[in-house]
Design an enzyme around this catalytic site. Structure first.
Site, PDB file in Angstrom:
ATOM      1  N   HIS A 221      -5.804 -28.072 -55.139  1.00 43.75           N
ATOM      2  CA  HIS A 221      -6.310 -27.858 -53.787  1.00 43.75           C
ATOM      3  C   HIS A 221      -7.603 -28.637 -53.629  1.00 43.75           C
ATOM      4  O   HIS A 221      -8.491 -28.584 -54.476  1.00 43.75           O
ATOM      5  CB  HIS A 221      -6.585 -26.384 -53.509  1.00 43.75           C
TER       6      HIS A 221
ATOM      7  N   ASP B 188      -4.924 -13.711 -43.964  1.00 43.88           N
ATOM      8  CA  ASP B 188      -5.821 -14.860 -43.995  1.00 43.88           C
ATOM      9  C   ASP B 188      -5.653 -15.726 -42.754  1.00 43.88           C
ATOM     10  O   ASP B 188      -6.634 -16.201 -42.183  1.00 43.88           O
ATOM     11  CB  ASP B 188      -5.572 -15.708 -45.236  1.00 43.88           C
TER      12      ASP B 188
ATOM     13  N   ARG C 176     -12.698 -16.403 -37.783  1.00 42.79           N
ATOM     14  CA  ARG C 176     -13.930 -16.981 -38.330  1.00 42.79           C
ATOM     15  C   ARG C 176     -14.297 -18.269 -37.616  1.00 42.79           C
ATOM     16  O   ARG C 176     -15.471 -18.574 -37.412  1.00 42.79           O
ATOM     17  CB  ARG C 176     -13.762 -17.240 -39.828  1.00 42.79           C
TER      18      ARG C 176
ATOM     19  N   SER D 241     -10.102 -17.020 -48.815  1.00 45.29           N
ATOM     20  CA  SER D 241      -9.114 -17.653 -47.941  1.00 45.29           C
ATOM     21  C   SER D 241      -8.278 -18.661 -48.728  1.00 45.29           C
ATOM     22  O   SER D 241      -7.046 -18.644 -48.693  1.00 45.29           O
ATOM     23  CB  SER D 241      -9.813 -18.340 -46.767  1.00 45.29           C
TER      24      SER D 241
ATOM     25  N   LYS E  30      -4.075 -17.807 -50.579  1.00 44.48           N
ATOM     26  CA  LYS E  30      -2.877 -18.622 -50.328  1.00 44.48           C
ATOM     27  C   LYS E  30      -2.367 -19.263 -51.611  1.00 44.48           C
ATOM     28  O   LYS E  30      -1.161 -19.317 -51.853  1.00 44.48           O
ATOM     29  CB  LYS E  30      -3.194 -19.689 -49.270  1.00 44.48           C
TER      30      LYS E  30
END
Length: 426
Positions: A82, A161, A168, A183, A187
């Site tokens: 990620h 989320d 947010r 967050s 995931k």
């Protein structure tokens, strides 16, 4: 329990109990807790923070709000990466098939761009026929055929989320590190990967502007992954200048294919190979093909072609290119001393490569090709950048965004970050 009790506890700086966290996440997902109440809680978290126990509990509660994927049917270990996002960050495109060519299975759930940062799915959708939305069975089929899949997350994955992220974004609470970390990791853990490598960007073109902020986020995410039984490592990498030479959707696909063909910009190749080795090592995959060799011998390109084809794309189809171009030229001869990532990303966005709202379309062929990076010699009047747009009327605002973002001097600025700044482990 009630929402006021939970909000008041965090407002007053107290630690939320596991029961409070489980209740508020579940109640918010079901609509029992209203948006204005969750907004107040998010602001209290931003102002007063969370400790490790709270962040881990918050992450687990968001995972439990939806489905959790698993890949036990695959004959080998899964590993994923990620990135926190940046300008010209196309690393996922060559990285996923590269790791697949070296023996890993990569279930990569990716997103779309917003603002000056590009989105992996937007880039891949510039390939004719390629599909981002796949069912779980289709994902498993692509993984079996190619060893890697890059696609959108389904609605059932961490729905808490998804709901909180949108809130947010409009309540000034995006910057909370506990909420950012939970967050991302909710995931990724729900995705079911066995190992995870995090690429946490640092600099003007990144969400984290300083090394200290990035290290705090990286440490928090590594702890969350470790606590959840996912082998997790983080690298802090530079985003004070663009990554590679292409910024824009189809332009970045073309550059990624160059890397898979054994060429491409040195920084993109270096980071892709380094992250591939981290992903393989974290997943316990040893003794297989080395990533550098897989780029050189064509096996990574073969995996790319299988992956794109399995998702309906044509890897041989011409990529779109915007019809209108203009150039930015060097104001003097010397060395390109500075090239600010945020300014370049903003200019590409204004050219049509990005979106302001999630529902906005993007131009596949718009963007910027750089002809020099910081430290490269330049000649007065020679092109520094070529800008691409579908509509020539976009150039004025894009050029305005580039004003002051580059400079020519005698050498590169001394405060440029190294490509890889640090490595964070549990």
């Amino acid at each position: 329990m009630d929402a006021i009790e939970v909000i008041s506890a965090k407002r007053d700086g107290r630690e939320l109990s596991p029961g409070q966290i489980d209740w508020v996440i579940d109640a918010y997902t079901r609509g029992v807790v209203a948006d204005e109440q969750m907004s107040a809680l998010a602001m209290a978290i931003l102002l007063n923070g969370m400790n490790r126990r709270e962040i881990a509990g918050w992450t687990r509660a968001m995972i439990r709000s939806g489905d959790r994927m698993e890949w036990s049917a695959l004959p080998g270990p899964t590993t994923d990466k990620h990135s926190t996002g940046g300008v010209g960050d196309k690393i996922t495109l060559p990285l996923a098939p590269l790791v697949a060519a070296c023996g890993g299975y990569v279930p990569q759930l990716s997103g779309r761009g917003l603002g000056h940062t590009g989105g992996t799915l937007d880039k891949l959708e510039s390939i004719p026929g390629w599909r981002a939305s796949l069912s779980n069975d289709e994902m498993l089929g692509v993984l079996g055929a190619a060893g890697a899949v890059i696609c959108a997350a389904g609605d059932g994955l961490a729905p808490a989320d998804k709901k909180l992220y949108a809130l947010r974004d409009v309540t000034g609470t995006v910057e909370s590190i506990p909420l950012i970390a939970s967050s991302i990791m909710s995931k990724k853990i729900a995705e079911g990967t066995g190992a995870l490598v995090l690429d946490v960007k640092v600099g003007s073109g990144a969400f984290m502007k300083t090394v200290e902020e990035a290290r705090e986020l990286a440490t928090t995410m590594v702890e969350l992954g470790t606590d959840a039984g996912v082998g997790t490592v983080a690298l802090l990498t530079a985003m004070d200048r663009p990554l590679g030479l292409a910024v824009g959707n189809a332009l970045e696909v073309a550059e990624s294919v160059e890397v898979l063909a054994g060429g491409g910009p040195a920084d993109v190749v270096e980071l892709t190979v380094l992250l591939a080795r981290e992903m393989l090592a974290t997943a316990g995959i040893t003794g297989g093909r080395d990533p550098e060799r897989a780029l050189a011998d064509g096996s990574a390109m073969d995996a790319w072609r299988r992956m794109i084809t399995a998702q309906g794309g044509d890897p041989d189809a011409p990529l779109p290119l915007a019809a209108e171009t203009t150039e930015v030229v060097a104001p003097s001869s010397g060395v390109l001393s500075r090239l600010d990532a945020y300014g370049v990303g903003l200019a590409a966005w204004r050219l049509g490569a990005g979106r302001e709202r999630k529902e906005d379309p993007v131009s596949s062929g718009a963007g910027i090709v750089l002809h020099a990076k910081p430290g490269d010699p330049v000649r007065e009047g020679a092109p520094l950048m070529t800008l691409y747009a579908d509509d020539a009327g976009r150039f004025e605002r894009a050029l305005a965004a580039l004003e002051g973002t580059y400079a020519v001097g005698e050498a590169a600025d001394e405060d440029l970050l190294p490509l890889v700044i640090d490595r964070v482990t549990a």
